[in-house]
Scaffold this motif. Structure first.
Motif, short mmCIF file in Angstrom:
data_model
loop_
_atom_site.label_atom_id
_atom_site.label_comp_id
_atom_site.label_asym_id
_atom_site.label_seq_id
_atom_site.Cartn_x
_atom_site.Cartn_y
_atom_site.Cartn_z
N GLY A 153 0.92 -1.22 0.00
CA GLY A 153 0.07 -0.13 0.06
C GLY A 153 0.84 1.29 0.07
N ASP A 154 0.33 2.26 0.73
CA ASP A 154 1.05 3.23 0.91
C ASP A 154 2.52 3.23 1.65
N LEU A 155 2.72 2.33 1.98
CA LEU A 155 4.21 1.90 2.93
C LEU A 155 5.26 1.61 1.80
N GLN A 156 4.81 1.06 0.50
CA GLN A 156 5.69 0.93 -0.51
C GLN A 156 6.96 1.79 -0.43
N HIS A 160 2.23 3.49 22.67
CA HIS A 160 1.92 4.95 23.09
C HIS A 160 2.53 5.84 21.82
N HIS A 161 3.01 5.41 21.05
CA HIS A 161 3.95 6.02 19.93
C HIS A 161 2.91 6.97 18.99
N PRO A 162 3.40 8.16 18.78
CA PRO A 162 2.17 9.17 18.00
C PRO A 162 2.07 8.35 16.51
N ARG A 163 2.85 7.50 16.22
CA ARG A 163 2.53 6.91 14.74
C ARG A 163 2.48 5.38 15.10
N ALA A 164 1.76 5.18 16.27
CA ALA A 164 1.55 3.48 16.36
C ALA A 164 0.84 2.77 15.52
N SER A 165 -0.16 3.33 14.75
CA SER A 165 -0.59 2.68 13.53
C SER A 165 0.18 2.09 12.60
N VAL A 166 1.43 2.74 12.38
CA VAL A 166 2.38 2.35 11.30
C VAL A 166 3.14 1.36 11.81
N PHE A 221 -3.62 -0.87 6.49
CA PHE A 221 -3.19 0.44 5.90
C PHE A 221 -4.48 1.45 6.08
N ILE A 222 -5.28 1.06 6.73
CA ILE A 222 -6.45 2.03 7.07
C ILE A 222 -5.84 3.28 8.05
N GLY A 223 -5.89 4.30 7.62
CA GLY A 223 -5.58 5.28 8.61
C GLY A 223 -3.83 5.59 8.86
N VAL A 224 -3.19 4.59 8.18
CA VAL A 224 -1.73 4.52 8.32
C VAL A 224 -0.96 5.75 7.58
N ASN A 225 -0.19 6.54 8.33
CA ASN A 225 0.46 7.71 7.56
C ASN A 225 1.78 7.35 7.12
N PRO A 226 2.18 6.96 5.95
CA PRO A 226 3.47 6.76 5.58
C PRO A 226 4.72 7.44 5.64
N THR A 227 4.53 8.76 6.01
CA THR A 227 5.47 9.79 6.06
C THR A 227 6.42 9.09 7.11
N ARG A 228 7.56 9.73 6.89
CA ARG A 228 8.63 9.63 7.90
C ARG A 228 8.68 10.46 9.09
#
Length: 819
Positions: A481-484, A519-525, A708-715
């Protein structure tokens, strides 16, 4: 020796020492079993077994002091001497391997004479202080002496006296009683992973103690109290409080971490006096963490909430339960009438029972709100578990020690879940490779295979690099998905290669996400990336949450939803950041327990009505609450906790609460009836539990999220360059532990709140060589000591959570202005 005394001894030795080792039945039995004869009866054993193991399995009592089934064999007390046919001298049963056709005699004159002689030597220097010894009544030495000891001593020389050392606030020492069994020494070295006790001297001049003058700091140190067979090491908080035979023991479940250790709560005259472990091989074995063992002191503390209190025109008044509940209902109905039910939120403790979580959801649903949440430290809710799945460890707890490779992501497991750490330590001793990915290196009690220290925004890149290695190695093609783009941009190193291959090549491997990851701010990623590693390597993904009943909280949510689409109420973070008109705070202290304490206190102070359900009162609570309802702590409560392997464990109250202290499920029941809601006619907590089971039906333990729902792929390029990372100190984890007197005197609890950075970050911030630094955030300013340590990743500043200065500090993962 008379037959009567020998029969009595057999009964007492069996009661004290016989522990049927489940490992004997669980492990694979060799087809070449060995037949041996003990006291004229034939028994089967496995090659390599010791005599004492076969005897214990058969229920044959053999006295012993230095042997323990979970520790290595020392054979230094010699109390287990038995006669073996065609062997001239008696042999120690604990150190004698069985042989086919072996004939053993445990009650022959030679065996009994050897045991009597050994005991007489052990008692030469032992003081006759049984009447004042806390071990009296459950003392193996006392009981064996009744069977094998003489009625009078033949020793008339001066006895040895050993000075007792202060080894900390938890364990009292009377070292003159010590018989040098070395159980405490071996426990620290083999189980706790911290060799703090040792032996110095030779012969009768041997002394057991710490190598240097310091307090014992292990998270499992209290277990040496249970191991000590003679009363040389006893519980300091329990010292001289009661005799063991006076106590009534109640089975319970420890409520401070996700393990759900089984405990026995000892009470006398409706007062809790001690907590000891209850054996359960599948959960806590026979051990207990100090946090679970000594936290009970808080329930007897002076700051218990003993009656309802209400804030009337700025002054606090004691009120009756009828007045308190009537005021609660009227104020909440007023908020609903003026703003709507969606302006009411309930913040639940992750340690609350399954019944309490269920009734909280049921009550709020009846009022028309779905704003109930116990994930009080979580920041990222963009990728929730699917509606019928329940997060868990990914395997039974006992299987942790069978893993061949583990990747710990954001977990200081030795402090957060000490008994799970012990399981992983056993796996490491069997050859497992344990690696870590975190912003802070914890105090692990086992050797690490590989280490990756990375700032929060770089942790995502590290997992992406492991995926890149697995893709290149296996040649598989999976949907990214967007993580490619994120994976393609990663640059794997040899460390990533080693970790990926350890997970891939092990028959059983796991990726465990700890509190810093959850508790990470990008835990979904992070969770999505961990799921991709699972697909590519075969490793199981598991979570290690902060609370004791995280799994149960999700089960309660699913039960109320009835399997339908999840009702999208506000999560804990949104409730506090948006600000609601009314809050119900259940068994929490937001100033310590929330991810953003200052935001939480502001929201509560600005609300029109706040009702707090708590077992304790404090000045901080009185500053934002309007109504305080006293509820029972775990020793006075009944309910169910679901541990991280998904095991339901119910318990009853060990003591009866004070007249004006109520079990929380009863408070919810009455509130439901006062609001005239249907379905609140429960008679007992068992009725609530039965309803939860019926409404849940079939459910699955599953960490799967919607891909990948709601996953923010930015670094996380938009994140601040230097951020605060935190960890929850082991003795600051919840309101009960924070009030346990002796736990708060330990070296771990006495550690000052310090700012820790590595040298590179300190040089970049130009603070190297400083003794203290000043932190500024949102108009607040606080000065703390500075510590340089390479245990912290670049671009990170570590400050422990739940400190007294917490409300003045920037929140976790926020930027810091430092000088």
């Amino acid at each position: 020796m008379s037959c009567t005394r020998l029969a009595w001894l057999e009964t007492k030795v069996l009661e004290t020492w016989q522990h049927k080792d489940d490992d004997m039945t669980e492990s694979v039995v060799d087809s070449n079993t060995i037949n041996i004869e003990i006291d004229g009866q034939t028994y089967e054993g496995r090659p390599g077994q010791m005599l004492i193991e076969v005897a214990d399995a058969a229920g044959i009592p053999i006295p012993r002091f230095c042997y323990h089934k979970k520790l290595s064999v020392a054979a230094n007390c010699r109390m287990c001497l038995v006669e073996v046919d065609q062997v001239a001298k008696p042999l120690p049963a604990c150190a004698t391997p069985i042989n086919d056709g072996m004939k053993v005699f445990t009650k022959s004159p030679k065996a009994i004479q050897a045991q009597q002689g050994t005991l007489e030597f052990l008692l030469i220097n032992h003081p006759l202080d049984c009447p004042i010894c806390d071990q009296g009544g459950e003392c193996p030495l006392q009981e064996v002496s009744m069977g094998y000891g003489r009625t009078e001593s033949r020793y008339h020389e001066p006895k040895r006296s050993v000075e007792s050392k202060d080894i900390g606030p938890l364990i009292a020492t009377e070292m003159t009683r010590c018989i040098h069994c070395t159980l405490c020494v071996r426990f620290g070295d083999e189980i706790a992973g911290v060799r703090e006790m040792g032996a110095t001297g030779r012969g009768e001049n041997v002394k057991i103690g710490t190598y240097i003058e310091h307090a014992i700091g292990s998270e499992l140190s209290g277990n040496i109290i249970d191991l000590c067979p003679v009363g040389a090491l006893t519980s300091k908080p329990f010292r001289f409080k009661a005799r063991p035979w006076e106590l009534i023991n109640h089975e319970g479940v420890a409520p401070h971490d996700c393990v759900g250790s089984n405990i026995q709560i000892g009470t006398l005259r409706n007062r809790v006096l001690r907590v000891i472990p209850k054996e359960n091989e599948e959960i806590n074995e026979i051990w207990l963490s100090d946090r679970d063992r000594f936290s009970y002191e808080a329930v007897n503390g002076a700051d218990r909430a003993r009656y309802p209190m209400m804030n009337v025109d700025g002054a606090w008044h004691r009120v009756s339960w009828e007045e308190a509940l009537e005021a609660c209902v009227n104020r909440l109905q007023d908020v609903i009438g003026r703003y709507g039910a969606e302006q009411i939120g309930m913040l639940m403790s992750p340690n609350a029972t399954l019944e309490e979580h269920y009734l909280a959801h049921l009550l709020m649903h009846g009022l028309g709100s779905s704003n109930v949440d116990s994930r009080i430290r979580q920041l990222d809710f963009s990728n929730e578990p699917s509606k019928d799945s329940v997060p868990w460890l990914g395997m039974p707890i006992a299987e942790l020690e069978k893993l061949g490779a583990v990747l710990l992501v954001g977990s200081d497991i030795s402090k957060e879940q000490p008994l799970l750490s012990n399981r992983i330590r056993k796996a490491v001793k069997n050859g497992a490779k344990v690696s870590i990915l975190s912003a802070v290196k914890g105090e692990y009690r086992f050797d690490l295979f590989r280490e990756m220290l990375a700032s929060p925004k770089r942790m995502i890149d590290q997992l992406a690099a492991i995926i890149r290695v697995l893709l290149d190695t296996t040649g598989e093609s999976i949907e990214l998905g967007d993580l490619q783009q994120l994976v393609n941009a990663s640059s794997p190193s040899q460390v990533h290669q080693d970790i990926a291959m350890s997970l891939k090549n092990s028959e059983h491997s796991a990726i465990l996400l700890g509190p810093l990851a959850l508790h990470h701010p990008r835990a979904s990623v992070l969770r999505t990336l961990a799921g991709l590693v699972e697909k590519l390597s075969g490793a199981k993904v598991g979570i290690l949450p902060h609370g004791a009943n995280t799994t149960g909280a999700q089960l309660a949510r699913n039960a109320v939803n009835g399997g339908n689409e999840m009702r999208k109420g506000l999560n804990a973070r949104s409730m506090l950041e948006q600000g609601l008109a009314a809050y119900m705070v259940f068994d929490l202290e937001p100033e310590y327990d929330c991810s953003r304490p200052s935001t939480a206190l502001t929201a509560l102070a600005d609300a029109e009505f706040v009702v707090v359900f708590s077992a304790f009162h404090s000045e901080a609570v009185q500053r934002y609450a309007d109504l305080i309802l006293p509820i029972a702590p775990f020793t006075e409560n009944a309910g169910t906790l679901v541990n991280i392997e998904g095991r339901w464990q119910s318990f009853s109250a060990a003591v009866t609460p004070d007249d004006e202290v109520k079990q929380a499920w009863k408070v919810f029941r009455v509130l439901g009836n006062l609001f005239q809601l249907d379905g609140f006619g429960y008679v007992s907590s068992s009725d609530v539990l039965q309803e939860v089971r019926e409404r849940l039906g079939n459910y699955r333990l599953d960490n799967t999220t919607d891909p990948f729902i709601g996953v923010n792929p930015t670094r996380m390029s938009d994140e601040p360059s230097v951020v605060r990372v935190d960890s929850i100190p082991i003795y600051r984890c919840d309101p009960v532990v924070r009030r346990a007197e002796h736990l708060q005197q330990t070296p771990e609890a006495q550690r000052p709140c310090v700012v820790t950075v590595n040298l590179a970050t300190a040089e970049r911030l130009e603070i190297e060589g400083k003794r203290e630094v000043t932190l500024r955030c949102k108009g607040n300013k606080v000065t703390l000591p500075l510590q340089i340590s390479e245990r912290v990743a670049d671009d990170c500043i570590h400050i422990p959570a739940a400190s007294e200065q917490e409300t003045l500090l920037p929140a976790a993962f926020d930027s810091i202005e430092i000088s």
